[in-house]
Design a protein around this motif. Structure first.
Motif, PDB file in Angstrom:
ATOM      1  N   SER A  93       1.167  -1.312  -0.478  1.00 40.31           N
ATOM      2  CA  SER A  93      -0.210   0.212   0.452  1.00 40.31           C
ATOM      3  C   SER A  93       0.723   1.419   0.301  1.00 40.31           C
ATOM      4  O   SER A  93       2.242   1.077   0.292  1.00 40.31           O
ATOM      5  CB  SER A  93      -0.637   0.048   0.810  1.00 40.31           C
ATOM      6  OG  SER A  93      -0.272   0.436   2.522  1.00 40.31           O
ATOM      7  N   ALA A  94       0.252   2.584  -0.812  1.00 39.88           N
ATOM      8  CA  ALA A  94       0.514   3.906  -0.852  1.00 39.88           C
ATOM      9  C   ALA A  94      -0.616   4.376  -0.453  1.00 39.88           C
ATOM     10  O   ALA A  94      -1.441   4.308  -0.387  1.00 39.88           O
ATOM     11  CB  ALA A  94       1.728   4.080  -1.608  1.00 39.88           C
TER      12      ALA A  94
ATOM     13  N   THR B 177       5.941  10.440  -2.736  1.00 44.14           N
ATOM     14  CA  THR B 177       5.915  10.369  -4.126  1.00 44.14           C
ATOM     15  C   THR B 177       5.691   9.046  -4.008  1.00 44.14           C
ATOM     16  O   THR B 177       6.249   8.224  -2.654  1.00 44.14           O
ATOM     17  CB  THR B 177       7.831  10.566  -4.234  1.00 44.14           C
ATOM     18  OG1 THR B 177       7.859  11.765  -4.117  1.00 44.14           O
ATOM     19  CG2 THR B 177       7.724   9.558  -6.164  1.00 44.14           C
ATOM     20  N   ILE B 178       4.997   8.177  -4.708  1.00 42.88           N
ATOM     21  CA  ILE B 178       4.274   7.314  -4.438  1.00 42.88           C
ATOM     22  C   ILE B 178       5.049   6.179  -5.682  1.00 42.88           C
ATOM     23  O   ILE B 178       5.931   6.158  -6.702  1.00 42.88           O
ATOM     24  CB  ILE B 178       2.956   6.492  -5.754  1.00 42.88           C
ATOM     25  CG1 ILE B 178       1.669   8.025  -4.584  1.00 42.88           C
ATOM     26  CG2 ILE B 178       2.526   5.155  -5.036  1.00 42.88           C
ATOM     27  CD1 ILE B 178       1.812   7.744  -3.743  1.00 42.88           C
ATOM     28  N   SER B 179       5.998   4.944  -4.237  1.00 38.82           N
ATOM     29  CA  SER B 179       6.397   3.683  -4.784  1.00 38.82           C
ATOM     30  C   SER B 179       6.276   2.580  -4.353  1.00 38.82           C
ATOM     31  O   SER B 179       5.898   3.060  -2.931  1.00 38.82           O
ATOM     32  CB  SER B 179       8.200   4.348  -5.359  1.00 38.82           C
ATOM     33  OG  SER B 179       8.765   4.424  -3.969  1.00 38.82           O
ATOM     34  N   PHE B 180       6.518   2.054  -4.588  1.00 37.62           N
ATOM     35  CA  PHE B 180       6.063   0.180  -3.866  1.00 37.62           C
ATOM     36  C   PHE B 180       7.640  -0.356  -4.102  1.00 37.62           C
ATOM     37  O   PHE B 180       8.261  -0.912  -4.573  1.00 37.62           O
ATOM     38  CB  PHE B 180       5.154  -0.490  -3.990  1.00 37.62           C
ATOM     39  CG  PHE B 180       3.769   0.107  -4.917  1.00 37.62           C
ATOM     40  CD1 PHE B 180       2.741   0.072  -3.332  1.00 37.62           C
ATOM     41  CD2 PHE B 180       3.320   1.432  -5.945  1.00 37.62           C
ATOM     42  CE1 PHE B 180       1.285   0.694  -4.070  1.00 37.62           C
ATOM     43  CE2 PHE B 180       2.106   1.712  -5.834  1.00 37.62           C
ATOM     44  CZ  PHE B 180       1.198   1.709  -4.729  1.00 37.62           C
TER      45      PHE B 180
ATOM     46  N   THR C  65       7.614   1.921  -9.299  1.00 39.17           N
ATOM     47  CA  THR C  65       6.462   3.900  -9.127  1.00 39.17           C
ATOM     48  C   THR C  65       5.460   3.109  -9.798  1.00 39.17           C
ATOM     49  O   THR C  65       5.608   2.261 -10.617  1.00 39.17           O
ATOM     50  CB  THR C  65       7.742   4.836 -10.350  1.00 39.17           C
ATOM     51  OG1 THR C  65       7.474   4.182 -11.377  1.00 39.17           O
ATOM     52  CG2 THR C  65       9.352   5.224  -9.550  1.00 39.17           C
ATOM     53  N   LEU C  66       4.767   4.493  -9.452  1.00 40.89           N
ATOM     54  CA  LEU C  66       3.422   4.588  -9.540  1.00 40.89           C
ATOM     55  C   LEU C  66       3.376   4.188 -11.686  1.00 40.89           C
ATOM     56  O   LEU C  66       2.625   3.712 -11.959  1.00 40.89           O
ATOM     57  CB  LEU C  66       2.627   5.679  -9.249  1.00 40.89           C
ATOM     58  CG  LEU C  66       1.480   5.528  -9.245  1.00 40.89           C
ATOM     59  CD1 LEU C  66       0.698   4.691  -8.835  1.00 40.89           C
ATOM     60  CD2 LEU C  66       0.401   6.973  -8.878  1.00 40.89           C
TER      61      LEU C  66
ATOM     62  N   LEU D 123       4.021   1.181 -13.097  1.00 38.34           N
ATOM     63  CA  LEU D 123       3.211   0.681 -12.361  1.00 38.34           C
ATOM     64  C   LEU D 123       1.905   0.523 -13.608  1.00 38.34           C
ATOM     65  O   LEU D 123       1.112  -0.174 -13.906  1.00 38.34           O
ATOM     66  CB  LEU D 123       2.953   0.121 -10.690  1.00 38.34           C
ATOM     67  CG  LEU D 123       1.655  -0.013 -10.530  1.00 38.34           C
ATOM     68  CD1 LEU D 123       2.195  -2.191 -10.848  1.00 38.34           C
ATOM     69  CD2 LEU D 123       1.199  -0.203  -9.279  1.00 38.34           C
ATOM     70  N   ARG D 124       1.716   1.951 -13.791  1.00 35.68           N
ATOM     71  CA  ARG D 124       0.681   1.792 -14.394  1.00 35.68           C
ATOM     72  C   ARG D 124       0.660   1.679 -16.030  1.00 35.68           C
ATOM     73  O   ARG D 124      -0.292   1.151 -16.405  1.00 35.68           O
ATOM     74  CB  ARG D 124       0.327   3.332 -14.530  1.00 35.68           C
ATOM     75  CG  ARG D 124      -0.853   4.294 -13.831  1.00 35.68           C
ATOM     76  CD  ARG D 124      -0.582   5.205 -13.053  1.00 35.68           C
ATOM     77  NE  ARG D 124      -1.885   5.625 -11.940  1.00 35.68           N
ATOM     78  CZ  ARG D 124      -1.931   6.799 -11.912  1.00 35.68           C
ATOM     79  NH1 ARG D 124      -0.726   7.739 -11.755  1.00 35.68           N
ATOM     80  NH2 ARG D 124      -2.577   7.093 -10.632  1.00 35.68           N
ATOM     81  N   ALA D 125       1.905   1.290 -16.741  1.00 32.52           N
ATOM     82  CA  ALA D 125       2.860   1.347 -17.704  1.00 32.52           C
ATOM     83  C   ALA D 125       2.786   0.026 -18.314  1.00 32.52           C
ATOM     84  O   ALA D 125       2.529  -0.661 -18.963  1.00 32.52           O
ATOM     85  CB  ALA D 125       4.095   1.970 -18.056  1.00 32.52           C
ATOM     86  N   LEU D 126       2.782  -0.676 -16.936  1.00 31.36           N
ATOM     87  CA  LEU D 126       3.388  -2.002 -16.460  1.00 31.36           C
ATOM     88  C   LEU D 126       1.610  -2.949 -17.078  1.00 31.36           C
ATOM     89  O   LEU D 126       0.920  -4.072 -17.307  1.00 31.36           O
ATOM     90  CB  LEU D 126       3.542  -2.772 -15.529  1.00 31.36           C
ATOM     91  CG  LEU D 126       3.512  -4.060 -15.124  1.00 31.36           C
ATOM     92  CD1 LEU D 126       4.713  -4.429 -16.273  1.00 31.36           C
ATOM     93  CD2 LEU D 126       4.613  -4.944 -13.878  1.00 31.36           C
ATOM     94  N   HIS D 127       0.848  -2.193 -15.896  1.00 35.45           N
ATOM     95  CA  HIS D 127      -0.778  -2.473 -15.568  1.00 35.45           C
ATOM     96  C   HIS D 127      -1.634  -1.922 -16.195  1.00 35.45           C
ATOM     97  O   HIS D 127      -2.818  -2.762 -17.052  1.00 35.45           O
ATOM     98  CB  HIS D 127      -1.217  -2.202 -13.580  1.00 35.45           C
ATOM     99  CG  HIS D 127      -2.820  -2.775 -13.847  1.00 35.45           C
ATOM    100  ND1 HIS D 127      -3.362  -2.230 -13.716  1.00 35.45           N
ATOM    101  CD2 HIS D 127      -2.747  -3.853 -12.765  1.00 35.45           C
ATOM    102  CE1 HIS D 127      -4.312  -3.283 -13.160  1.00 35.45           C
ATOM    103  NE2 HIS D 127      -3.760  -3.920 -12.520  1.00 35.45           N
ATOM    104  N   GLY D 128      -1.908  -0.849 -16.821  1.00 40.68           N
ATOM    105  CA  GLY D 128      -2.804  -0.242 -17.753  1.00 40.68           C
ATOM    106  C   GLY D 128      -3.410   0.291 -16.542  1.00 40.68           C
ATOM    107  O   GLY D 128      -3.763   0.530 -15.286  1.00 40.68           O
TER     108      GLY D 128
END
Length: 204
Positions: free
Chosen positions: A85-86, A99-102, A170-171, A174-179
């Motif tokens: 979570s973030a 800054t969002i990262s996991f 990074t977010l 992650l968005r590029a990987l996931h959609g």
């Protein structure tokens, strides 16, 4: 000293009383829960809250949370899940949004039943659910509103195959990987799909 077996988890109600050798001393377990876990914006509590939200979405919240399990959740369909979570807004003073990262490092699994650690580092779960408390207005921030969260459900095999980083994401990446993110209502199906993709990748 004899070996001590693992203590079974007991689901409590909150009405259990604190006592002094059986004599009621005026407070109960619910009071402890309120005292210790009411700040649902704080990092530690928010992480557990994210696990609970996901557990409710997939039907895995009937048991007691296992603090020492190799992964965070076990779907009733047998899917192991790790939750990260973030949030943009924290409970402390901020000059700017976080800054969002996991982080998603490989770990040694530890078995609480045997008190032994595995010898090989790996990601213990089949599926990762990256959970972002995405709301950005402090006055209306409410972690109990599932519509303020974004969920990104990723097969572990996809994370294992990443070449840029094997420790964090990074977010933006992650968005590029996931959609687009998954909503609360879509979590159950998304977890099943991610597990199928993970298992297919392992058998390929």
């Amino acid at each position: 000293m004899p070996e001590l077996e693992r203590i079974p988890k007991v689901k409590r109600e909150g009405s259990e009383r604190f006592h002094s050798s059986g004599k009621d001393i005026g407070f109960d377990l619910l009071g402890f829960w309120r005292w210790s876990a009411s700040d649902v914006v704080s990092n530690a509590t928010r992480g557990r809250l994210a696990e609970y939200i996901i557990a409710k979405a997939i039907g895995a919240a009937n048991d007691v949370r296992d603090e020492w399990a190799a992964y965070d959740l076990l779907d009733p369909r047998g899917i192991s899940i790790e939750v990260k979570s973030a949030a943009y807004i924290q409970s402390w003073h901020q000059n700017r949004f976080s800054t969002i990262s996991f982080n998603y490092p490989k770990t040694h699994a530890w078995d609480s039943g045997t008190n032994r650690q595995s010898g090989v580092k790996c990601r213990q779960a089949e599926v990762y659910v990256f959970s972002l408390l995405a709301h950005q207005v402090q006055a209306t921030l409410d972690p109990l509103d599932v519509n303020q969260w974004e969920f990104y459900v990723v097969p572990t095999a996809v994370l294992d195959a990443r070449t840029r980083s094997q420790h964090s994401i990074t977010l933006k990446s992650l968005r590029a990987l996931h959609g687009p993110p998954i909503t609360y209502d879509g979590l159950r199906d998304a977890v099943a799909t991610a597990a199928e993709l993970h298992r297919a990748a392992l058998s390929a």
